[in-house]
Design a protein around this motif. Structure first.
Motif, short mmCIF file in Angstrom:
data_model
loop_
_atom_site.label_atom_id
_atom_site.label_comp_id
_atom_site.label_asym_id
_atom_site.label_seq_id
_atom_site.Cartn_x
_atom_site.Cartn_y
_atom_site.Cartn_z
N SER A 244 0.86 -1.18 0.00
CA SER A 244 0.00 0.00 0.00
C SER A 244 0.90 1.23 0.00
CB SER A 244 -0.91 0.01 1.23
OG SER A 244 -0.16 0.21 2.41
N GLY A 245 0.32 2.37 -0.30
CA GLY A 245 1.14 3.57 -0.33
C GLY A 245 0.66 4.56 -1.36
N PRO A 246 1.51 5.50 -1.70
CA PRO A 246 1.09 6.57 -2.62
C PRO A 246 1.14 6.21 -4.08
CG PRO A 246 3.34 6.95 -1.91
CD PRO A 246 2.86 5.74 -1.15
N ASN B 227 -0.32 2.11 -8.37
CA ASN B 227 -0.68 0.70 -8.42
C ASN B 227 -0.72 0.04 -7.04
OD1 ASN B 227 -0.67 0.91 -11.26
ND2 ASN B 227 1.54 0.59 -11.28
N ASP B 228 -0.55 0.82 -5.99
CA ASP B 228 -0.52 0.26 -4.63
C ASP B 228 -1.95 0.03 -4.13
OD1 ASP B 228 2.16 0.59 -4.92
OD2 ASP B 228 2.36 2.21 -3.47
N GLN B 229 -2.63 -0.93 -4.76
CA GLN B 229 -4.06 -1.09 -4.57
C GLN B 229 -4.45 -2.21 -3.59
OE1 GLN B 229 -6.46 0.96 -6.02
NE2 GLN B 229 -4.64 2.14 -6.57
N ASP C 286 0.81 -4.60 3.33
CA ASP C 286 2.18 -4.46 3.82
C ASP C 286 2.57 -5.54 4.83
OD1 ASP C 286 2.39 -2.02 2.31
OD2 ASP C 286 1.26 -1.04 3.91
N ARG C 287 1.97 -6.70 4.72
CA ARG C 287 2.30 -7.81 5.61
C ARG C 287 2.63 -9.05 4.78
NH1 ARG C 287 -1.97 -9.65 10.09
NH2 ARG C 287 -1.47 -7.53 10.83
N TRP C 288 3.76 -9.69 5.10
CA TRP C 288 4.12 -10.92 4.40
C TRP C 288 3.15 -12.05 4.75
CZ3 TRP C 288 7.30 -10.78 0.47
CH2 TRP C 288 8.32 -9.82 0.42
N SER D 296 -1.87 -3.72 -9.37
CA SER D 296 -1.42 -3.88 -7.99
C SER D 296 0.10 -3.76 -7.91
CB SER D 296 -1.88 -5.22 -7.42
OG SER D 296 -1.09 -6.26 -7.94
N HIS D 297 0.58 -3.84 -6.69
CA HIS D 297 2.02 -3.78 -6.42
C HIS D 297 2.32 -4.88 -5.40
CE1 HIS D 297 5.64 -1.08 -5.03
NE2 HIS D 297 6.02 -2.25 -5.53
#
Length: 227
Positions: free
Chosen positions: A78-80, A83-85, A163-165, A207-208
């Motif tokens: 996630s983030g700015p 593609n951080d969807q 943001d979690r593995w 996505s990313h």
């Protein structure tokens, strides 16, 4: 900076980075199929970084044969970034063309519908903007993606956590086909006519993702891995 072009998409590896983690030794081990030339696949801090505005499949170039356990860690970023969807941690395994030939002999555009004619197992975790998690057995018929009711989930616990593995295991062991997530069963199928060979790949769209610690265990070693 080393840049490799595959299917019109830049694959890059920064040679100044630390050695990649086990199982992500080189981007040369992968074949990319992407809808958009703006997609990027890089090695970053020992992980494969997939940043794409449209559909993309990253195929492991080496075929696999059952019994097999394919495992990897994945994280939805996630983030700015555009593609951080936090969406679509997907995978195919035991995939062949419908005539049994290698999927690597039939390059596809990366659009989801172009894979309908494969025979394969498929899992999609956090699909449709992190609202569905599904398992399918593709039967090689364009336009037909069979989906059993028990393999269609929408509970929050089955979605991606930003943001979690998360640790994924894809299993094909005789008639036993399964997906495990963080040590727990996610989906299982008793397939009377199992797919026993093919390729596997990670897939996403808009996505990313990051992928690390890829492992493929085949043959007698699978018994020990499943204990």
């Amino acid at each position: 900076m080393k840049v490799i072009t595959a299917m019109g998409v830049a694959l890059s590896a920064c040679t100044s980075l630390p050695n990649p983690a086990p199982g992500v030794a080189s981007l040369d081990d992968w074949r990319i199929e992407a809808e958009s030339p703006q997609a990027h696949v890089r090695l970053i801090d020992g992980s494969i970084d997939i940043d794409t505005p449209k559909g993309l499949t990253l195929w492991w170039r080496r075929p696999v044969t059952a019994p097999v356990i394919i495992s990897f860690d994945a994280m939805a970023m996630s983030g700015p970034g555009a593609n951080d969807q936090v969406s679509d941690l997907n995978a195919f395994w035991m995939a062949t063309n419908r005539d049994g030939s290698s999927v690597l002999t039939t390059p596809r555009s990366g659009a989801f519908a172009t894979y309908d004619d494969m025979r394969a197992y498929y899992v999609g975790i956090g699909g449709n903007r992190n609202s569905t998690t599904r398992f399918r057995r593709y039967i090689g018929e364009p336009g037909n993606r069979p989906l059993l009711p028990q393999h269609d989930r929408s509970a929050a616990a089955d979605m991606l956590v930003p943001d979690r593995w998360t640790h994924i295991r894809l299993i094909a062991d005789g008639s036993t086909i399964a997906v495990e997530r963080d040590g727990k069963g996610l989906f299982s199928l008793n397939d009377p006519a199992p797919y026993t060979h093919g390729h596997w790949g990670v897939r996403t769209t808009w996505s990313h993702l990051r992928i690390r610690n890829v492992s493929v265990v085949q043959g007698e070693a699978v018994t020990g891995e499943r204990k």
